[in-house]
Design a protein around this motif. Structure first.
Motif, PDB file in Angstrom:
ATOM      1  N   SER A  25       0.831  -1.208   0.000  1.00 45.72           N
ATOM      2  CA  SER A  25       0.000   0.000   0.000  1.00 45.72           C
ATOM      3  C   SER A  25       0.867   1.261   0.000  1.00 45.72           C
ATOM      4  N   LYS A  26       0.617   2.119  -0.973  1.00 44.06           N
ATOM      5  CA  LYS A  26       1.321   3.402  -1.022  1.00 44.06           C
ATOM      6  C   LYS A  26       0.936   4.259   0.170  1.00 44.06           C
ATOM      7  N   SER A  27      -0.362   4.284   0.473  1.00 46.27           N
ATOM      8  CA  SER A  27      -0.851   5.124   1.562  1.00 46.27           C
ATOM      9  C   SER A  27      -0.228   4.734   2.892  1.00 46.27           C
ATOM     10  N   ILE A  28      -0.169   3.434   3.161  1.00 44.92           N
ATOM     11  CA  ILE A  28       0.379   2.983   4.438  1.00 44.92           C
ATOM     12  C   ILE A  28       1.895   3.115   4.445  1.00 44.92           C
ATOM     13  N   THR A  29       2.554   2.831   3.320  1.00 48.71           N
ATOM     14  CA  THR A  29       4.015   2.936   3.268  1.00 48.71           C
ATOM     15  C   THR A  29       4.477   4.344   3.612  1.00 48.71           C
ATOM     16  N   ASN A  30       3.851   5.357   3.016  1.00 45.39           N
ATOM     17  CA  ASN A  30       4.309   6.724   3.276  1.00 45.39           C
ATOM     18  C   ASN A  30       3.980   7.177   4.695  1.00 45.39           C
ATOM     19  N   SER A  51       8.165   2.768  -5.047  1.00 45.52           N
ATOM     20  CA  SER A  51       7.629   3.434  -6.238  1.00 45.52           C
ATOM     21  C   SER A  51       8.085   4.884  -6.209  1.00 45.52           C
ATOM     22  N   ASP A  52       7.668   5.662  -7.223  1.00 42.85           N
ATOM     23  CA  ASP A  52       8.062   7.068  -7.263  1.00 42.85           C
ATOM     24  C   ASP A  52       7.626   7.802  -5.993  1.00 42.85           C
ATOM     25  N   ASP A  53       6.377   7.589  -5.555  1.00 38.30           N
ATOM     26  CA  ASP A  53       5.863   8.319  -4.399  1.00 38.30           C
ATOM     27  C   ASP A  53       6.638   7.994  -3.131  1.00 38.30           C
ATOM     28  N   THR A  54       6.917   6.722  -2.899  1.00 35.02           N
ATOM     29  CA  THR A  54       7.638   6.360  -1.678  1.00 35.02           C
ATOM     30  C   THR A  54       9.121   6.723  -1.786  1.00 35.02           C
ATOM     31  N   ARG A  55       9.646   6.747  -3.001  1.00 33.98           N
ATOM     32  CA  ARG A  55      11.038   7.189  -3.193  1.00 33.98           C
ATOM     33  C   ARG A  55      11.165   8.664  -2.828  1.00 33.98           C
ATOM     34  N   ALA A  60      13.384  12.464   0.871  1.00 32.66           N
ATOM     35  CA  ALA A  60      13.223  13.680   1.674  1.00 32.66           C
ATOM     36  C   ALA A  60      13.622  13.431   3.119  1.00 32.66           C
ATOM     37  N   LEU A  61      13.244  12.288   3.649  1.00 39.43           N
ATOM     38  CA  LEU A  61      13.610  11.958   5.026  1.00 39.43           C
ATOM     39  C   LEU A  61      15.123  11.791   5.159  1.00 39.43           C
ATOM     40  N   ARG A  62      15.757  11.202   4.152  1.00 42.54           N
ATOM     41  CA  ARG A  62      17.226  11.080   4.163  1.00 42.54           C
ATOM     42  C   ARG A  62      17.868  12.468   4.186  1.00 42.54           C
ATOM     43  N   GLN A  63      17.295  13.419   3.437  1.00 48.86           N
ATOM     44  CA  GLN A  63      17.823  14.789   3.435  1.00 48.86           C
ATOM     45  C   GLN A  63      17.760  15.411   4.826  1.00 48.86           C
ATOM     46  N   ALA A  96       3.929  13.623  -5.465  1.00 49.62           N
ATOM     47  CA  ALA A  96       3.506  12.741  -4.378  1.00 49.62           C
ATOM     48  C   ALA A  96       2.704  13.540  -3.354  1.00 49.62           C
ATOM     49  N   GLY A  97       1.381  13.487  -3.470  1.00 52.08           N
ATOM     50  CA  GLY A  97       0.523  14.272  -2.595  1.00 52.08           C
ATOM     51  C   GLY A  97       0.679  13.921  -1.130  1.00 52.08           C
ATOM     52  N   THR A  98       0.763  12.618  -0.819  1.00 51.89           N
ATOM     53  CA  THR A  98       0.920  12.240   0.588  1.00 51.89           C
ATOM     54  C   THR A  98       2.225  12.801   1.148  1.00 51.89           C
ATOM     55  N   ALA A  99       3.297  12.701   0.378  1.00 49.44           N
ATOM     56  CA  ALA A  99       4.589  13.177   0.868  1.00 49.44           C
ATOM     57  C   ALA A  99       4.556  14.682   1.132  1.00 49.44           C
ATOM     58  N   VAL A 100       4.027  15.454   0.198  1.00 51.97           N
ATOM     59  CA  VAL A 100       3.994  16.914   0.370  1.00 51.97           C
ATOM     60  C   VAL A 100       3.140  17.298   1.570  1.00 51.97           C
ATOM     61  N   ARG A 101       1.962  16.729   1.672  1.00 49.99           N
ATOM     62  CA  ARG A 101       1.050  17.150   2.743  1.00 49.99           C
ATOM     63  C   ARG A 101       1.522  16.669   4.112  1.00 49.99           C
ATOM     64  N   PHE A 102       1.956  15.414   4.184  1.00 47.17           N
ATOM     65  CA  PHE A 102       2.406  14.901   5.475  1.00 47.17           C
ATOM     66  C   PHE A 102       3.659  15.641   5.950  1.00 47.17           C
ATOM     67  N   LEU A 103       4.592  15.882   5.033  1.00 46.95           N
ATOM     68  CA  LEU A 103       5.848  16.519   5.426  1.00 46.95           C
ATOM     69  C   LEU A 103       5.680  18.008   5.716  1.00 46.95           C
ATOM     70  N   THR A 104       4.735  18.670   5.054  1.00 46.88           N
ATOM     71  CA  THR A 104       4.498  20.087   5.353  1.00 46.88           C
ATOM     72  C   THR A 104       4.181  20.270   6.825  1.00 46.88           C
ATOM     73  N   ALA A 105       3.385  19.365   7.374  1.00 49.39           N
ATOM     74  CA  ALA A 105       3.094  19.432   8.809  1.00 49.39           C
ATOM     75  C   ALA A 105       4.289  18.962   9.632  1.00 49.39           C
ATOM     76  N   ALA A 106       4.910  17.864   9.231  1.00 49.13           N
ATOM     77  CA  ALA A 106       5.973  17.254  10.040  1.00 49.13           C
ATOM     78  C   ALA A 106       7.183  18.163  10.202  1.00 49.13           C
ATOM     79  N   VAL A 107       7.523  18.935   9.161  1.00 45.77           N
ATOM     80  CA  VAL A 107       8.739  19.752   9.256  1.00 45.77           C
ATOM     81  C   VAL A 107       8.549  20.951  10.170  1.00 45.77           C
ATOM     82  N   ALA A 108       7.358  21.128  10.711  1.00 42.68           N
ATOM     83  CA  ALA A 108       7.180  22.150  11.746  1.00 42.68           C
ATOM     84  C   ALA A 108       7.998  21.806  12.980  1.00 42.68           C
ATOM     85  N   THR A 109       8.415  20.542  13.108  1.00 43.35           N
ATOM     86  CA  THR A 109       9.230  20.112  14.255  1.00 43.35           C
ATOM     87  C   THR A 109      10.723  20.340  14.023  1.00 43.35           C
TER      88      THR A 109
END
Length: 417
Positions: A25-30, A51-55, A60-63, A96-109
């Motif tokens: 699952s892409k949704s669960i993987t991300n 896949s492209d989305d999880t890559r 981004a997390l590696r960065q 990758a919509g999940t990556a952009v939206r999830f990380l936009t919130a997460a990088v507030a930390t």
């Protein structure tokens, strides 16, 4: 193969039988990648999608200082301090919509400035409601257009007490806020400003994943969750197969009268798109009206299947499909009408498919513009199982979530030109 090239599915003329294992699952993987990155220690994610989305998510997390190893094709091993670091360059997240939206919130930390960007498709995808919710919660976040690129000025601490969000446009906004809320300095309430939420089942997926990594979340009322400041705990996590990918195989089986073993029971999926299986099982007598609000990524599959149904099918509550990788309502309508003029019409956010079982066995000259959208490419390939002459543009765009899609069909005996 380039974006300008095409692939034509040759109708097999026989029932498709065999075994195909859908990707993870892409949704669960991300979700799991992000939560493992926010946890101190080492987590092993098995059954994951590559896949492209999880890559884009993993890169981004590696960065941001997270160590991510990939010992095989379905595993990520994530080691983190539990604190994301300032990246040296903007985070490029493709489409990758999940990556952009999830990380936009997460990088507030993060303690410092982070820029999140994507390709030209992503730069047209709205993120304004999420930014407004973060801003009201005290996060310094900015976008000139209401779409990426987004700039976040993190302080290393999340001191919000409450986030309010309209989840009607995308459940991903709600999930993004819920996941970061466990990193707060005190309990944070995440509240919907209305009762409508696109694909609420994906919020349930988020909550299950959060709890698996140690979060404590309680539902205060129908529209409010209270997330306690536990942070996350590293651990091993198994990712189930992708239900959205499974819909193509279920539909291929239905269209050809075949039998495809997915290696997992139809009722074993917890993802919202698995609800499509009940409609696919009714083919060629699908119901007159299908509501797409809670299984959005399955609607392209069902819409193409409906073209061969015995009676017309109206798909309703599709507004969210207009802000996916492309405007999928328009793309489906264009593709169906390329197969046969008048095969579908759009009424507001409804898509009415004027079923025509007589299409099966015909030959057309139909070039399908996928808009580089993986789901448009994969769903119209299904039409090619019954109709000759359907050419799919940019076939490699399936790499976004199902890199081996064409190989999977080929393993069942499907050929291409």
């Amino acid at each position: 193969m380039t974006a300008q090239q095409t692939i034509t599915v040759i109708p097999p003329g026989v029932a498709l039988t065999g075994q195909v294992s859908p990707p993870g699952s892409k949704s669960i993987t991300n979700r799991a990648l992000l939560l493992a990155a926010l946890a101190k220690g080492t987590s092993r994610l098995d059954g994951a999608l590559k896949s492209d989305d999880t890559r884009h998510m993993s890169n981004a997390l590696r960065q941001m200082g997270v160590v991510i190893e990939e010992p095989d094709d379905t595993t990520f091993v994530v080691t983190s301090t539990g604190q994301l670091q300032v990246p040296e360059a903007p985070l490029f997240l493709g489409n990758a919509g999940t990556a952009v939206r999830f990380l936009t919130a997460a990088v507030a930390t993060v303690e410092g400035d982070v820029t999140l960007d994507g390709d030209h498709y992503m730069q047209k995808r709205p993120i304004g409601p999420l930014l407004a919710a973060l801003r009201a919660g005290g996060v310094d976040v900015h976008s000139a257009t209401g779409c990426p690129p987004v700039q976040v000025k993190g302080t290393g601490r999340l001191q919000a007490q409450r986030f309010e969000i309209d989840g009607g446009l995308s459940s991903q906004y709600v999930s993004a806020l819920l996941m970061v809320a466990a990193c707060g300095t005190a309990p944070i309430d995440v509240a919907l400003t209305g009762k409508d939420i696109g694909a609420r089942g994906y919020v349930d997926l988020t909550l299950a994943c959060m709890r698996a990594f140690g979060a404590q979340v309680e539902q205060v009322d129908e529209v409010t969750w209270r997330v306690h400041p536990t942070g996350y705990v590293a651990g091993d996590y198994f990712i189930e197969p992708d239900a959205s990918a499974a819909t193509y195989l279920w539909a291929a089986q239905a269209l050809t009268g075949g039998r495809i073993d997915l290696g997992v029971a139809d009722d074993a999926f917890t993802q919202p798109d698995a609800a499509a299986q009940a409609y696919i099982a009714q083919f060629p007598n699908m119901p007159a009206v299908i509501n797409g609000s809670q299984m959005q990524d399955a609607i392209p599959t069902l819409a193409v299947l409906a073209a061969f149904n015995r009676t017309p099918v109206r798909f309703v509550e599709l507004a969210n499909l207009r802000v996916k990788e492309c405007d999928r309502v328009a793309a489906l309508d264009d593709g169906l009408n390329a197969i046969r003029p008048g095969l579908s019409t759009v009424e507001g956010d409804d898509l009415l498919v004027h079923a025509d079982p007589a299409l099966a066995g015909t030959t057309v000259d139909a070039l399908i513009d996928t808009h580089s959208d993986h789901r448009i490419a994969m769903c119209f390939a299904l039409a090619g199982l019954k109709v000759a002459g359907i050419r799919i543009q940019d076939p490699l765009c399936v790499g976004k979530t199902y890199p081996r899609y064409w190989d999977a069909l080929a393993s069942l005996g499907v050929t291409y030109q």
